[in-house]
Design a protein around this motif. Sequence first.
Motif, PDB file in Angstrom:
ATOM      1  N   LYS A 189      -2.807   0.702   8.612  1.00  0.00           N
ATOM      2  CA  LYS A 189      -2.234  -0.613   9.055  1.00  0.00           C
ATOM      3  C   LYS A 189      -1.294  -0.556   9.418  1.00  0.00           C
ATOM      4  O   LYS A 189      -0.845  -0.730  10.357  1.00  0.00           O
ATOM      5  CB  LYS A 189      -3.064  -1.961   8.824  1.00  0.00           C
ATOM      6  CG  LYS A 189      -4.257  -2.350   9.641  1.00  0.00           C
ATOM      7  CD  LYS A 189      -4.856  -4.111   9.055  1.00  0.00           C
ATOM      8  CE  LYS A 189      -5.301  -4.083   7.892  1.00  0.00           C
ATOM      9  NZ  LYS A 189      -5.528  -5.703   8.013  1.00  0.00           N
ATOM     10  N   ALA A 190      -0.675  -0.720   8.186  1.00  0.00           N
ATOM     11  CA  ALA A 190       1.419   0.396   7.726  1.00  0.00           C
ATOM     12  C   ALA A 190       1.775   1.014   9.002  1.00  0.00           C
ATOM     13  O   ALA A 190       2.921   0.932   8.857  1.00  0.00           O
ATOM     14  CB  ALA A 190       0.577   0.690   6.080  1.00  0.00           C
ATOM     15  N   ALA A 193     -12.272   2.232   0.273  1.00  0.00           N
ATOM     16  CA  ALA A 193     -11.915   2.364   2.096  1.00  0.00           C
ATOM     17  C   ALA A 193     -11.072   1.607   2.690  1.00  0.00           C
ATOM     18  O   ALA A 193     -10.023   1.591   3.704  1.00  0.00           O
ATOM     19  CB  ALA A 193     -13.107   2.427   2.275  1.00  0.00           C
ATOM     20  N   LYS A 194     -10.680   0.833   1.747  1.00  0.00           N
ATOM     21  CA  LYS A 194     -10.141  -0.521   2.184  1.00  0.00           C
ATOM     22  C   LYS A 194      -8.368  -0.551   2.076  1.00  0.00           C
ATOM     23  O   LYS A 194      -7.975  -0.982   3.291  1.00  0.00           O
ATOM     24  CB  LYS A 194     -10.567  -1.992   1.153  1.00  0.00           C
ATOM     25  CG  LYS A 194      -9.895  -2.834   1.471  1.00  0.00           C
ATOM     26  CD  LYS A 194      -9.459  -4.087   2.915  1.00  0.00           C
ATOM     27  CE  LYS A 194      -8.551  -5.289   3.005  1.00  0.00           C
ATOM     28  NZ  LYS A 194      -8.850  -5.862   4.413  1.00  0.00           N
ATOM     29  N   THR A 195      -7.913   0.313   1.131  1.00  0.00           N
ATOM     30  CA  THR A 195      -6.661   0.565   0.928  1.00  0.00           C
ATOM     31  C   THR A 195      -6.871   1.798   2.373  1.00  0.00           C
ATOM     32  O   THR A 195      -5.488   1.756   2.591  1.00  0.00           O
ATOM     33  CB  THR A 195      -6.818   1.424  -0.615  1.00  0.00           C
ATOM     34  OG1 THR A 195      -7.056   0.379  -1.548  1.00  0.00           O
ATOM     35  CG2 THR A 195      -4.764   1.861  -0.562  1.00  0.00           C
ATOM     36  N   ASN A 196      -6.868   2.282   2.533  1.00  0.00           N
ATOM     37  CA  ASN A 196      -7.086   3.321   3.945  1.00  0.00           C
ATOM     38  C   ASN A 196      -6.516   2.717   5.099  1.00  0.00           C
ATOM     39  O   ASN A 196      -5.886   3.707   5.576  1.00  0.00           O
ATOM     40  CB  ASN A 196      -8.200   4.879   3.719  1.00  0.00           C
ATOM     41  CG  ASN A 196      -8.645   5.121   2.491  1.00  0.00           C
ATOM     42  OD1 ASN A 196      -7.394   5.552   1.916  1.00  0.00           O
ATOM     43  ND2 ASN A 196      -9.295   5.842   2.522  1.00  0.00           N
ATOM     44  N   ARG A 197      -7.447   1.797   5.211  1.00  0.00           N
ATOM     45  CA  ARG A 197      -7.142   0.574   6.429  1.00  0.00           C
ATOM     46  C   ARG A 197      -6.304   0.705   6.137  1.00  0.00           C
ATOM     47  O   ARG A 197      -5.097   0.090   6.843  1.00  0.00           O
ATOM     48  CB  ARG A 197      -8.876  -0.329   6.361  1.00  0.00           C
ATOM     49  CG  ARG A 197     -10.150   0.303   6.744  1.00  0.00           C
ATOM     50  CD  ARG A 197     -10.191  -1.373   7.344  1.00  0.00           C
ATOM     51  NE  ARG A 197     -11.113  -1.863   6.288  1.00  0.00           N
ATOM     52  CZ  ARG A 197     -12.496  -1.898   5.341  1.00  0.00           C
ATOM     53  NH1 ARG A 197     -12.392  -0.465   5.420  1.00  0.00           N
ATOM     54  NH2 ARG A 197     -12.412  -2.783   4.968  1.00  0.00           N
ATOM     55  N   GLU A 198      -5.853  -0.044   5.387  1.00  0.00           N
ATOM     56  CA  GLU A 198      -4.336  -0.389   4.929  1.00  0.00           C
ATOM     57  C   GLU A 198      -3.360   0.014   5.455  1.00  0.00           C
ATOM     58  O   GLU A 198      -2.716  -0.656   5.589  1.00  0.00           O
ATOM     59  CB  GLU A 198      -3.669  -1.424   3.340  1.00  0.00           C
ATOM     60  CG  GLU A 198      -4.664  -2.799   2.800  1.00  0.00           C
ATOM     61  CD  GLU A 198      -4.923  -3.873   4.315  1.00  0.00           C
ATOM     62  OE1 GLU A 198      -3.437  -3.780   4.047  1.00  0.00           O
ATOM     63  OE2 GLU A 198      -5.712  -4.519   4.037  1.00  0.00           O
ATOM     64  N   VAL A 217       0.638  -0.899   0.104  1.00  0.00           N
ATOM     65  CA  VAL A 217       0.208  -0.033   0.099  1.00  0.00           C
ATOM     66  C   VAL A 217       0.880   1.647  -0.397  1.00  0.00           C
ATOM     67  O   VAL A 217       0.603   2.463  -0.304  1.00  0.00           O
ATOM     68  CB  VAL A 217      -1.127   0.291   0.964  1.00  0.00           C
ATOM     69  CG1 VAL A 217      -0.206   0.536   2.943  1.00  0.00           C
ATOM     70  CG2 VAL A 217      -2.148   1.513   1.286  1.00  0.00           C
ATOM     71  N   ASN A 218       2.164   1.406   0.614  1.00  0.00           N
ATOM     72  CA  ASN A 218       2.855   2.567   0.740  1.00  0.00           C
ATOM     73  C   ASN A 218       3.820   2.511  -0.505  1.00  0.00           C
ATOM     74  O   ASN A 218       3.074   3.748  -1.323  1.00  0.00           O
ATOM     75  CB  ASN A 218       4.132   2.637   2.275  1.00  0.00           C
ATOM     76  CG  ASN A 218       3.290   2.543   3.198  1.00  0.00           C
ATOM     77  OD1 ASN A 218       2.366   2.729   3.183  1.00  0.00           O
ATOM     78  ND2 ASN A 218       4.087   1.484   4.467  1.00  0.00           N
ATOM     79  N   ASN A 219       4.168   1.571  -1.305  1.00  0.00           N
ATOM     80  CA  ASN A 219       5.284   1.404  -2.292  1.00  0.00           C
ATOM     81  C   ASN A 219       3.650   2.010  -3.619  1.00  0.00           C
ATOM     82  O   ASN A 219       4.889   2.790  -4.474  1.00  0.00           O
ATOM     83  CB  ASN A 219       5.448   0.352  -2.863  1.00  0.00           C
ATOM     84  CG  ASN A 219       6.218   0.664  -1.998  1.00  0.00           C
ATOM     85  OD1 ASN A 219       6.819   0.617  -0.978  1.00  0.00           O
ATOM     86  ND2 ASN A 219       7.054  -0.927  -2.287  1.00  0.00           N
ATOM     87  N   MET A 220       2.442   1.178  -3.513  1.00  0.00           N
ATOM     88  CA  MET A 220       1.814   1.596  -4.817  1.00  0.00           C
ATOM     89  C   MET A 220       1.704   3.032  -4.951  1.00  0.00           C
ATOM     90  O   MET A 220       1.196   3.901  -5.917  1.00  0.00           O
ATOM     91  CB  MET A 220       0.684   0.472  -4.216  1.00  0.00           C
ATOM     92  CG  MET A 220       0.685  -0.331  -4.946  1.00  0.00           C
ATOM     93  SD  MET A 220      -0.084  -2.295  -5.507  1.00  0.00           S
ATOM     94  CE  MET A 220      -0.525  -1.403  -6.796  1.00  0.00           C
TER      95      MET A 220
END
Lengths: 246, 223
Positions: free
Chosen positions: A243-244, A235-240, A200-203
């Motif tokens: 989490k990261a 929203a899921k990506t924001n959650r990820e 998620v950070n890299n993408m």
Amino acid sequence: MDLTLYVWRQDGPDAKGKLEQYEAKNVSPDSSFLEMMDMVNEDLINEGIDPVELDNDCREGICGTCGCVINGIPHGPQEETTTCQLHMRKFSDGDSLTIEPWRAAAFPVVKDLVVDRSALDNIIQSGGYTSAYTGELIGEANNTLISKPIADYSMDAAACIGCGACVAACPNGSAMLFTSAKVAQLAVLPQGAIEAAERVNNMTEAMLNAGFGNCTNHYECEAACPQGISVKFIAKTNREFIKALA
Amino acid sequence: MLQSSIGRKLVMATTGMCLVGFVIVHLLGNSSIFIGADGINAYAEHLHALGPIVWIFRIILLSLFGLHIFFGIQLTLENRAARPIDYNQKKNIRTSFGAETMIYTGLAILAFAVYHLFHFTMHVTNPEISASVLPLDALGRSDVFTMMVLSFQKFFISAVYAGAMVTLLLHLSHGVQSLFQTFGVLNGNTLPIMEKIARAAAIVIFVGFVSIPVSILLGLINI
């Protein structure tokens, strides 16, 4: 049916483009949008004018290569349909059609309606994969059981064909829906969960570096997506991402 | 975190949520005017009695505002740069007027907040009817009630106030649901519900704030 087209013509990446007016005569309502363009192009060739460059490949609604903005909507007015699957019966005799390429800093125009979408490939290369070992000792992929709801969720995200309509529709030129579809697809699977934080950070970083804008939750992407990819994956990506951080 | 796309979005959502909280508390405090001079003057007295805590609160609030404005402008500029050549024709399907005008309503709210402080807190714009020159009330408290009534009896002040609340309504109609999406607490089913709840909340806040000048102009609240 007869139509008036206003088509974006641009000789090359650095050339200045403009809308040109063309008439499409005797168009069958049963012809597809691309067939209509083929006819217009034949007329142009007969007149000694360069045909309109239009990206297309499968013409079956699978690849999304054909995308262009028709009357202000990526892939045209029919919901969840790529440009090639759009048929002229969606329009009326005498209509005017404005046809433009995807507009985004990250999608430079190659010629006319063709844009360079390799920025999306760069986002995928930055993390849209899993580093899973395979081979006899590990066992085959089907040995890892995945529940039906998770498999469905992942498949819904994986339906993205990477056409870039989300970027074209987004008022901010953001590739958030594209990026988050891949982040969400992989994050829920055991093979993908391992690298979820890095991914998620890299993408999202690659997205920003490619010159795409930031998501401000307009949800225009979801409305334009030919595959009906939901903004729930954003929203899921924001959650990820949250989490990261931890 | 503060360079990333989602990180800055989280800053916008977090500061935005705190600012919405402040707006709600401010509205609840202001609504004590409906009890009359006793209500709002006692409320103001209690607030001022907090002494240094008021200043700590003000500094926190100012930082929240600062961060929200800084990243709001930075993200808007980046997002504009992401589409250097605009469409000749673009039809938006899903977004709202509130969402499209966030930067403008945001800047309008900033301008209003500055004016609002000059008016009610620093007593610069209408000193003749400010609590600092009005006589104290019967209980020896600063007479905020009379200042508010005399101020909103001026149609211009009420109109500016109501106009600012319209921009707040638009800003919150997008901002509130957007922050929940950013925190990632929504899914495909809850997002449409949250959009409705957020719009309703924005309308309630709008009606709440505007009811004060309207009540004063209609003479329902009088000295």
